[in-house]
Design a protein around this motif. Structure first.
Motif, PDB file in Angstrom:
ATOM      1  N   ARG A   1       0.888  -1.145   0.155  1.00  0.00           N
ATOM      2  CA  ARG A   1       0.017   0.019   0.081  1.00  0.00           C
ATOM      3  C   ARG A   1       0.893   1.073   0.196  1.00  0.00           C
ATOM      4  O   ARG A   1       0.607   2.270  -0.715  1.00  0.00           O
ATOM      5  CB  ARG A   1      -0.816   0.035   1.154  1.00  0.00           C
ATOM      6  N   THR A   2       1.994   1.131   0.649  1.00  0.00           N
ATOM      7  CA  THR A   2       3.083   2.350   0.704  1.00  0.00           C
ATOM      8  C   THR A   2       3.486   2.450  -0.504  1.00  0.00           C
ATOM      9  O   THR A   2       3.752   3.602  -1.022  1.00  0.00           O
ATOM     10  CB  THR A   2       4.063   2.071   1.892  1.00  0.00           C
ATOM     11  N   THR A   3       3.833   1.407  -1.227  1.00  0.00           N
ATOM     12  CA  THR A   3       4.386   1.409  -2.624  1.00  0.00           C
ATOM     13  C   THR A   3       3.567   2.043  -3.579  1.00  0.00           C
ATOM     14  O   THR A   3       3.757   2.733  -4.555  1.00  0.00           O
ATOM     15  CB  THR A   3       4.669  -0.051  -3.310  1.00  0.00           C
ATOM     16  N   TRP A   4       2.187   1.963  -3.455  1.00  0.00           N
ATOM     17  CA  TRP A   4       1.122   2.037  -4.268  1.00  0.00           C
ATOM     18  C   TRP A   4       1.021   3.761  -4.071  1.00  0.00           C
ATOM     19  O   TRP A   4       1.034   4.704  -4.968  1.00  0.00           O
ATOM     20  CB  TRP A   4      -0.054   1.928  -3.881  1.00  0.00           C
ATOM     21  N   LYS A   5       1.308   4.426  -2.846  1.00  0.00           N
ATOM     22  CA  LYS A   5       1.220   5.727  -2.602  1.00  0.00           C
ATOM     23  C   LYS A   5       2.584   6.529  -3.163  1.00  0.00           C
ATOM     24  O   LYS A   5       2.428   7.567  -3.901  1.00  0.00           O
ATOM     25  CB  LYS A   5       1.124   5.809  -1.226  1.00  0.00           C
ATOM     26  N   TYR A   6       3.343   5.621  -3.049  1.00  0.00           N
ATOM     27  CA  TYR A   6       4.849   6.064  -3.701  1.00  0.00           C
ATOM     28  C   TYR A   6       4.808   6.271  -5.263  1.00  0.00           C
ATOM     29  O   TYR A   6       5.245   7.248  -5.796  1.00  0.00           O
ATOM     30  CB  TYR A   6       6.061   5.403  -2.959  1.00  0.00           C
ATOM     31  N   THR A   7       4.275   5.146  -5.713  1.00  0.00           N
ATOM     32  CA  THR A   7       4.117   5.177  -7.125  1.00  0.00           C
ATOM     33  C   THR A   7       3.237   6.471  -7.604  1.00  0.00           C
ATOM     34  O   THR A   7       3.776   6.996  -8.787  1.00  0.00           O
ATOM     35  CB  THR A   7       3.495   3.840  -7.678  1.00  0.00           C
ATOM     36  N   SER A   8       1.967   6.701  -6.956  1.00  0.00           N
ATOM     37  CA  SER A   8       1.302   7.671  -7.563  1.00  0.00           C
ATOM     38  C   SER A   8       1.948   9.124  -7.325  1.00  0.00           C
ATOM     39  O   SER A   8       1.664   9.955  -8.180  1.00  0.00           O
ATOM     40  CB  SER A   8      -0.005   7.628  -6.537  1.00  0.00           C
ATOM     41  N   ALA A   9       2.755   9.156  -6.237  1.00  0.00           N
ATOM     42  CA  ALA A   9       3.430  10.460  -5.795  1.00  0.00           C
ATOM     43  C   ALA A   9       4.462  10.773  -7.144  1.00  0.00           C
ATOM     44  O   ALA A   9       4.564  11.868  -7.479  1.00  0.00           O
ATOM     45  CB  ALA A   9       3.952  10.574  -4.557  1.00  0.00           C
ATOM     46  N   VAL A  10       5.268   9.710  -7.496  1.00  0.00           N
ATOM     47  CA  VAL A  10       6.391   9.932  -8.504  1.00  0.00           C
ATOM     48  C   VAL A  10       5.739  10.237  -9.779  1.00  0.00           C
ATOM     49  O   VAL A  10       6.072  11.028 -10.644  1.00  0.00           O
ATOM     50  CB  VAL A  10       6.966   8.532  -8.699  1.00  0.00           C
ATOM     51  N   ALA A  11       4.568   9.780 -10.045  1.00  0.00           N
ATOM     52  CA  ALA A  11       3.621   9.928 -11.330  1.00  0.00           C
ATOM     53  C   ALA A  11       3.056  11.074 -11.612  1.00  0.00           C
ATOM     54  O   ALA A  11       3.134  11.944 -12.623  1.00  0.00           O
ATOM     55  CB  ALA A  11       2.700   8.745 -11.539  1.00  0.00           C
ATOM     56  N   HIS A  12       2.680  11.786 -10.372  1.00  0.00           N
ATOM     57  CA  HIS A  12       1.902  13.022 -10.347  1.00  0.00           C
ATOM     58  C   HIS A  12       2.747  14.431 -10.012  1.00  0.00           C
ATOM     59  O   HIS A  12       2.098  15.141  -9.977  1.00  0.00           O
ATOM     60  CB  HIS A  12       0.679  12.849  -9.701  1.00  0.00           C
ATOM     61  N   SER A  13       4.029  13.879  -9.818  1.00  0.00           N
ATOM     62  CA  SER A  13       4.636  15.205  -9.443  1.00  0.00           C
ATOM     63  C   SER A  13       6.248  15.189  -9.951  1.00  0.00           C
ATOM     64  O   SER A  13       6.927  14.322 -10.203  1.00  0.00           O
ATOM     65  CB  SER A  13       5.051  15.097  -7.719  1.00  0.00           C
ATOM     66  N   LYS A  14       6.381  16.262 -10.619  1.00  0.00           N
ATOM     67  CA  LYS A  14       7.848  16.478 -11.138  1.00  0.00           C
ATOM     68  C   LYS A  14       8.888  16.892 -10.111  1.00  0.00           C
ATOM     69  O   LYS A  14       9.991  17.058 -10.567  1.00  0.00           O
ATOM     70  CB  LYS A  14       7.676  17.592 -12.240  1.00  0.00           C
ATOM     71  N   ASN A  15       8.530  17.386  -9.154  1.00  0.00           N
ATOM     72  CA  ASN A  15       9.471  17.657  -7.892  1.00  0.00           C
ATOM     73  C   ASN A  15       9.870  16.529  -7.167  1.00  0.00           C
ATOM     74  O   ASN A  15       9.023  16.015  -6.265  1.00  0.00           O
ATOM     75  CB  ASN A  15       8.543  18.710  -7.111  1.00  0.00           C
ATOM     76  N   ALA A  16      10.789  16.039  -7.310  1.00  0.00           N
ATOM     77  CA  ALA A  16      11.422  14.798  -6.515  1.00  0.00           C
ATOM     78  C   ALA A  16      11.572  14.969  -5.199  1.00  0.00           C
ATOM     79  O   ALA A  16      11.351  13.957  -4.486  1.00  0.00           O
ATOM     80  CB  ALA A  16      12.814  14.233  -7.197  1.00  0.00           C
ATOM     81  N   ARG A  17      11.791  16.203  -4.767  1.00  0.00           N
ATOM     82  CA  ARG A  17      11.971  16.500  -3.268  1.00  0.00           C
ATOM     83  C   ARG A  17      10.718  16.379  -2.568  1.00  0.00           C
ATOM     84  O   ARG A  17      10.643  15.810  -1.327  1.00  0.00           O
ATOM     85  CB  ARG A  17      12.464  17.719  -3.242  1.00  0.00           C
ATOM     86  N   LYS A  18       9.529  16.668  -3.285  1.00  0.00           N
ATOM     87  CA  LYS A  18       8.128  16.368  -2.581  1.00  0.00           C
ATOM     88  C   LYS A  18       7.827  15.223  -2.256  1.00  0.00           C
ATOM     89  O   LYS A  18       7.205  14.758  -1.379  1.00  0.00           O
ATOM     90  CB  LYS A  18       7.111  17.127  -3.458  1.00  0.00           C
ATOM     91  N   ILE A  19       8.398  14.116  -3.007  1.00  0.00           N
ATOM     92  CA  ILE A  19       8.108  12.804  -2.890  1.00  0.00           C
ATOM     93  C   ILE A  19       8.988  12.035  -2.131  1.00  0.00           C
ATOM     94  O   ILE A  19       8.886  10.822  -1.946  1.00  0.00           O
ATOM     95  CB  ILE A  19       7.790  11.967  -4.280  1.00  0.00           C
TER      96      ILE A  19
END
Length: 344
Positions: A41-59
């Motif tokens: 479940r945490t991986t899914w949140k991480y995957t979503s964050a990577v996909a929807h954000s261009k700011n790597a620091r945010k994720i």
């Protein structure tokens, strides 16, 4: 690209009888499943964050949360000293997988974050960033394959049938990975011409005629290459919305190289001729300027004044079209992901 944690989302179809609570191989696998479900479940949140954000620091916060969940699960599984009745092969393989996953996500992704911060400085940097990211996923997927094999060995040994992953979370991960991969391929095509165009605009701002010519030639070449790739590109679920948006950018970039850049060069050369003529006239006293020189200079001034208006119209036209094409691609890219990636 396969889901990183697809294995950890399995559903067990059990055909074993006379099971005893916490004493059967099924209980053993279910215990592991509960511990690793948090990772999934945490991986899914991480995957979503990577996909929807261009700011790597945010994720990065999500990444660290994922690492902690892996560490926690590893400690609990490590505590199962005897595995199942002394059978520790599957447990050890799982621990090896978690250790490698932690290293890749914790250390390798940290390098990728730094790469992403400079990725937009050149196409080569962007391509290197994406290749590095995919390599990390490939290494983890390799361990997933090993773990899948060991899981089957364990299940067969104890007469357990393990069905394919049909959980909702597993489906989401599979779909999202396919959508992101499709988006990434089109993004690279888009980015190559978009970056080259930005270099062309810089050359124009600096009045660098050689650089303008070189980059307009490159822009035409990359536009043609991209258009050729789109002819055989397989859109996700035949949804061509982003393919069409990419095509519009490429067609505009090609027109920019063939029409806008030559117009800019022609105006710059005319202006350069004017500046040289003006200097010659300024350096001469009015009393020694010939009528022919004055007439020629005045004609040049009139031509320049006329071309200023033409150039301004050309500049405004292409600035407007450029903004529309790029904004359309960005909006369509966001809509494409939103449309196909499942909502949490």
């Amino acid at each position: 690209m396969k889901s990183i944690f697809t294995l950890l989302l399995f559903l067990l179809t059990v055909t074993i009888t006379n099971a005893q609570e916490f004493k059967t191989p099924v209980d053993y696998l279910n215990y592991i499943s509960k511990e690793t479900d948090i990772i999934s479940r945490t991986t899914w949140k991480y995957t979503s964050a990577v996909a929807h954000s261009k700011n790597a620091r945010k994720i990065d916060v999500t990444r660290k949360t994922l690492v902690k969940s892996i560490q926690t699960a590893a400690k609990k599984i490590e505590a199962l000293k005897e595995g199942y009745k002394g059978d520790v092969e599957y447990k050890n393989q799982l621990l090896a997988y978690l250790a490698i996953s932690e290293k890749q996500i914790n250390q390798e992704y940290d390098k990728i974050i730094n790469m992403q911060e400079v990725a937009e400085q050149s196409y080569d940097f962007m391509e290197a960033f994406i290749m590095a990211r995919d390599l990390v996923n490939a290494k983890i997927n390799e361990e997933v394959d090993k773990l899948n094999a060991n899981q089957k060995i364990f299940a067969n040994k104890y007469g357990i049938q393990i069905g394919e992953d049909k959980s909702e979370l597993g489906k989401k991960m599979k779909i999202s990975n396919e959508v992101f991969e499709n988006h990434t391929q089109l993004y690279l095509i888009f980015f190559k011409v978009n970056f080259t165009e930005s270099v062309l605009m810089k050359a124009i701002a600096e009045n660098n005629l050689n650089a303008i010519q070189q980059n307009s030639n490159a822009l035409e070449q990359y536009s043609n290459e991209g258009l050729d790739k789109l002819k055989t590109f397989k859109a996700y679920k035949n949804d061509v919305m982003l393919v069409n948006a990419t095509k519009k950018v490429l067609e505009f970039s090609k027109k920019e190289a063939l029409e806008f850049a030559p117009g800019v060069v022609a105006f710059m050369m005319l202006n350069q001729k004017f500046q040289e003529s003006k200097k010659i006239m300024d350096d001469k006293k009015a009393s020694i300027r010939s009528k022919a020189e004055i007439d020629n200079f005045n004609a040049l001034v009139n031509t320049l004044n006329k071309e200023v208006g033409t150039y301004n119209k050309l500049n405004t036209k292409f600035n407007t079209e450029r903004s529309l094409a790029i904004n359309n691609w960005n909006t369509t890219g966001t809509n494409f992901i939103s449309k196909h990636v499942p909502i949490d």
